[in-house]
Design a protein around this motif. Structure first.
Motif, mmCIF file in Angstrom:
data_model
loop_
_atom_site.group_PDB
_atom_site.id
_atom_site.type_symbol
_atom_site.label_atom_id
_atom_site.label_comp_id
_atom_site.label_asym_id
_atom_site.label_seq_id
_atom_site.Cartn_x
_atom_site.Cartn_y
_atom_site.Cartn_z
ATOM 1 N N GLN A 28 2.264 6.144 11.799
ATOM 2 C CA GLN A 28 3.785 6.077 11.104
ATOM 3 C C GLN A 28 4.861 6.471 10.953
ATOM 4 O O GLN A 28 5.676 6.526 10.705
ATOM 5 C CB GLN A 28 4.217 4.344 10.850
ATOM 6 C CG GLN A 28 3.188 3.382 11.602
ATOM 7 C CD GLN A 28 2.204 2.976 11.339
ATOM 8 O OE1 GLN A 28 3.996 2.012 10.535
ATOM 9 N NE2 GLN A 28 1.763 1.948 11.067
ATOM 10 N N ALA A 81 0.533 7.696 3.571
ATOM 11 C CA ALA A 81 0.782 6.622 3.515
ATOM 12 C C ALA A 81 2.138 5.459 2.913
ATOM 13 O O ALA A 81 1.727 4.069 3.567
ATOM 14 C CB ALA A 81 -0.406 6.399 2.527
ATOM 15 N N MET A 82 2.746 5.638 2.348
ATOM 16 C CA MET A 82 4.337 4.994 2.462
ATOM 17 C C MET A 82 4.760 4.591 3.565
ATOM 18 O O MET A 82 5.951 3.827 3.726
ATOM 19 C CB MET A 82 5.145 6.526 2.055
ATOM 20 C CG MET A 82 4.885 6.130 -0.046
ATOM 21 S SD MET A 82 5.694 6.739 -1.021
ATOM 22 C CE MET A 82 5.425 7.021 -2.373
ATOM 23 N N PHE A 83 4.725 5.427 4.477
ATOM 24 C CA PHE A 83 5.347 5.256 5.784
ATOM 25 C C PHE A 83 4.262 4.156 6.943
ATOM 26 O O PHE A 83 4.583 3.663 7.600
ATOM 27 C CB PHE A 83 5.566 6.547 6.744
ATOM 28 C CG PHE A 83 6.446 7.229 5.973
ATOM 29 C CD1 PHE A 83 8.350 6.908 6.716
ATOM 30 C CD2 PHE A 83 6.530 8.733 5.903
ATOM 31 C CE1 PHE A 83 9.112 7.615 5.358
ATOM 32 C CE2 PHE A 83 7.542 9.194 4.783
ATOM 33 C CZ PHE A 83 7.934 8.363 4.747
ATOM 34 N N GLY A 84 3.085 4.319 6.438
ATOM 35 C CA GLY A 84 2.405 3.033 6.843
ATOM 36 C C GLY A 84 1.593 2.823 7.641
ATOM 37 O O GLY A 84 0.444 2.978 8.542
ATOM 38 N N ARG A 91 -3.628 -0.306 -0.530
ATOM 39 C CA ARG A 91 -2.977 -1.112 1.140
ATOM 40 C C ARG A 91 -3.743 -2.170 1.369
ATOM 41 O O ARG A 91 -3.196 -2.712 1.599
ATOM 42 C CB ARG A 91 -2.348 0.204 1.463
ATOM 43 C CG ARG A 91 -1.420 0.929 1.306
ATOM 44 C CD ARG A 91 0.146 0.780 2.549
ATOM 45 N NE ARG A 91 0.014 -0.129 2.611
ATOM 46 C CZ ARG A 91 1.677 -0.390 3.946
ATOM 47 N NH1 ARG A 91 1.169 0.413 5.202
ATOM 48 N NH2 ARG A 91 1.356 -1.657 4.125
ATOM 49 N N ARG A 146 -5.391 -1.479 3.933
ATOM 50 C CA ARG A 146 -5.972 -1.553 5.401
ATOM 51 C C ARG A 146 -7.334 -0.979 5.521
ATOM 52 O O ARG A 146 -8.121 0.020 4.080
ATOM 53 C CB ARG A 146 -4.999 -0.108 5.900
ATOM 54 C CG ARG A 146 -3.528 -1.122 5.485
ATOM 55 C CD ARG A 146 -2.979 -1.752 6.770
ATOM 56 N NE ARG A 146 -1.578 -2.329 6.854
ATOM 57 C CZ ARG A 146 -1.594 -3.114 6.049
ATOM 58 N NH1 ARG A 146 -2.154 -4.170 5.238
ATOM 59 N NH2 ARG A 146 0.010 -3.874 5.770
#
Lengths: 249, 342
Positions: free
Chosen positions: B140, B133-136, B89, B91
């Motif tokens: 989160q 990870a999918m939710f941020g 991502r 990040r």
């Protein structure tokens, strides 16, 4: 007490275990489309619950008296036209057509009602209100009820009266309401989350639906054991979850 | 939150400030202006790891190399997955706050000793990938990542993680090859004595066997305020009342409320899983509701559903209800409710 246990079993099996969205994955379009705001989701769930109950009432009546093999009204008419005929009259080829008409009629009723009494909600729904007509929860419920309607004794394995059909439809709607309200709450929270761009909107909604489906698996088997506790002699084979457990093809 | 630590030193500007007339510097920032710097993610995760130590100790004493193996596989898979997904991502990988390790460890402790290595690894990857990870990323996620991973692994490998996996005569640990206390109750009505349940001398998921270890670690977490005490208190009270009232009326024979409290993963879940600050309600009243709902759901699934234990399902279902609970329990500020914006 036995009847109460059956009703409870049917209700839990329909609303929680075989939840329309999380078990059968029907009704996903409004589930994704209208679950952005909580009040709208609740309105949608309530509208679907109402429509599905009306549609079940009408479709059961039509199926029982007119459409099913050996339906009394059709048979009477046929005997009137062809005295002495012993053929079994079967109009079930018309099932889909009649159900679609019935659903469209019920949706029209709801639309008129909402437009008159909840204009704000009517505006918020937009195109999704007439689209309840094509909501697969409702057609699915009608078809599920159809499987259990047989005016001739012994023609279907587990015949339902109008009462059971109505309870089934009501709790199918309540299950949908539950699912869409939970999802709307989660999606409002999701507004603050840094979801990857490719997953925003429907993508992450379907991922959450999958996780919720996993969570709802915990209710498996709850209906029959509850019935066994209420009525110690109730046969587990009568569980409606077993009868309706096959997935739609 | 690390911006204050890594802000460029202002030494360069003071050197030039002597040459030029001094400009007034006004820093404008949104509140809060006073933050408790001691309550960092790192400290909370270290607290959780420390609180999990008694459970790990019991697990290793009980299942020896099998426990070590599960913990090593799930924890390392979680940490590697965290790094990979953060890189994907773009990040910064939050490896050093220990959150991925905590997720992996909680997942490992909820697996049976005999589960094959891939169930822990797949569970950890799903936990970090789908659950977080999918939710941020950290903070989160809507669902407890470890429980998402475990649910996935349980449905993907039902034979390896289900109740039957506990019964393994080839394990070589004769005392532990029996069914778990809850499976024994569900399948054959056998009642395990309370003392082994408290000390952890039964079979089960490696971290759930000892009620005493869970309580010790959990009380430490509550005392450190890393976990909110309302959630375990609410769930234990709900479980004891819901099982105790029928027991008072009918009398106790065999399976007592104490059994329900100590058997299975109830206490482990109440202290370590349900108290995840990200996926539990924000308001004190909401936390009570969350805890009570968790306790009742666990009891309901244990008694009525096809599964012997319901902690995982109960946590996931209550996680899904958290936004609704939050919304329903917004506290009224002093001076009356806030008027609605419309």
């Amino acid at each position: 007490m036995n009847y109460l246990a059956t009703v409870l079993m049917l209700a839990i099996a329909t609303a929680l275990i075989n939840n329309m969205v999380f078990h059968f994955f029907v009704g996903c379009c409004p589930f994704i489309g209208v679950s952005r705001k909580l009040d709208m989701a609740f309105g949608m769930g309530a509208a679907v619950t109402f429509v599905v109950s009306i549609a079940a009432l009408l479709s059961w009546t039509f199926t029982y008296f007119i459409l099913a093999p050996g339906a009394p009204l059709t048979t009477w008419l046929w005997r009137l036209l062809r005295p002495g005929s012993t053929a079994v009259v079967d109009l079930s080829i018309l099932n889909y057509l009649v159900y679609i008409f019935v659903i469209a009629w019920a949706v029209q009723l709801v639309e008129m009602y909402v437009r008159k009494f909840f204009p704000a909600l009517y505006k918020a729904f937009g195109v999704f209100l007439p689209l309840i007509t094509t909501n697969c929860v409702i057609l699915f419920t009608c078809l599920e009820i159809m499987k259990h309607v047989g005016p001739v004794p012994g023609s279907v394995p587990d015949p339902w009266g109008l009462d059971k059909a109505l309870i089934y439809a009501l709790f199918a709607g309540i299950g949908f309401l539950l699912a869409i309200v939970i999802m709307a709450g989660l999606r409002e929270e999701l507004e603050h989350c840094d979801v990857p761009a490719s997953l925003r909107g429907p993508g992450i909604t379907l991922v959450i639906a999958g996780i919720l489906a996993l969570a709802f698996l915990g209710f498996t088997g709850m209906d029959s054991s509850l019935a066994r506790r209420l009525v110690p002699t109730a046969a587990p084979a009568a569980a409606p979850s077993a009868a309706s457990a096959e997935r739609p093809s | 939150m690390t911006s204050s630590a890594s802000a460029p030193p202002t030494g360069g500007t003071t050197a030039t400030a002597a040459a030029r007339p001094r400009e007034p510097r006004l820093t404008v920032a949104p509140g809060p202006h006073i933050a408790d710097r001691s309550l960092t993610t790192q400290r909370m995760m270290a607290d959780v790891l420390l609180a999990l130590l008694p459970l790990v100790a019991v697990a290793i004493a009980q299942f020896r190399q099998y426990a070590l193996f599960q913990i090593a596989v799930a924890t390392s898979a979680a940490v590697i997955a965290e790094w990979v997904f953060a890189r994907m991502r773009g990040r910064p990988a939050t490896l050093w706050d220990g959150s991925a390790a905590v997720t992996g460890l909680i997942l490992a402790l909820s697996l049976p000793a005999t589960a094959p290595w891939y169930s822990g690894a797949v569970g950890a990857i799903v936990a970090i990938g789908v659950g977080k990870a999918m939710f941020g990323g950290l903070g989160q996620n809507l669902f407890n990542p470890a429980m998402v991973g475990r649910a996935f692994a349980m449905i993907a490998f039902p034979a390896a993680l289900g109740a039957t996996a506990y019964v393994n005569p080839t394990l070589g640990l004769d005392a532990l090859s029996g069914a778990t206390p809850l499976t024994a109750l569900k399948m054959s009505g056998n009642v395990t004595p309370v003392l082994p349940l408290v000390l952890g001398m039964t079979n089960g998921a490696i971290g759930e066997t000892s009620a005493l270890a869970s309580i010790l670690g959990g009380l430490y977490l509550c005392a450190r305020r890393t976990a909110s005490w309302e959630i375990p208190a609410g769930s234990i009270a709900a479980l004891l009342i819901a099982t105790g009232l029928p027991a008072l009326v009918r009398g106790v024979s065999g399976w007592s409320p104490l059994h329900d409290l100590c058997a299975g993963a109830f206490l482990y879940g109440a202290f370590f899983i349900a108290t995840d600050p990200v996926t539990s309600p924000l308001t004190p009243n909401g936390k009570w509701i969350f805890g009570i709902g968790y306790g009742l759901l666990v009891l309901m699934i244990r008694r009525l559903s096809g599964y012997p234990e319901g902690v995982m399902f109960a946590v996931l279902i209550m996680n899904a209800l958290v936004p609704l609970i939050n919304r329903a329990t917004i506290p009224v500020p002093v001076g009356g409710p806030v008027p609605s914006p419309k």
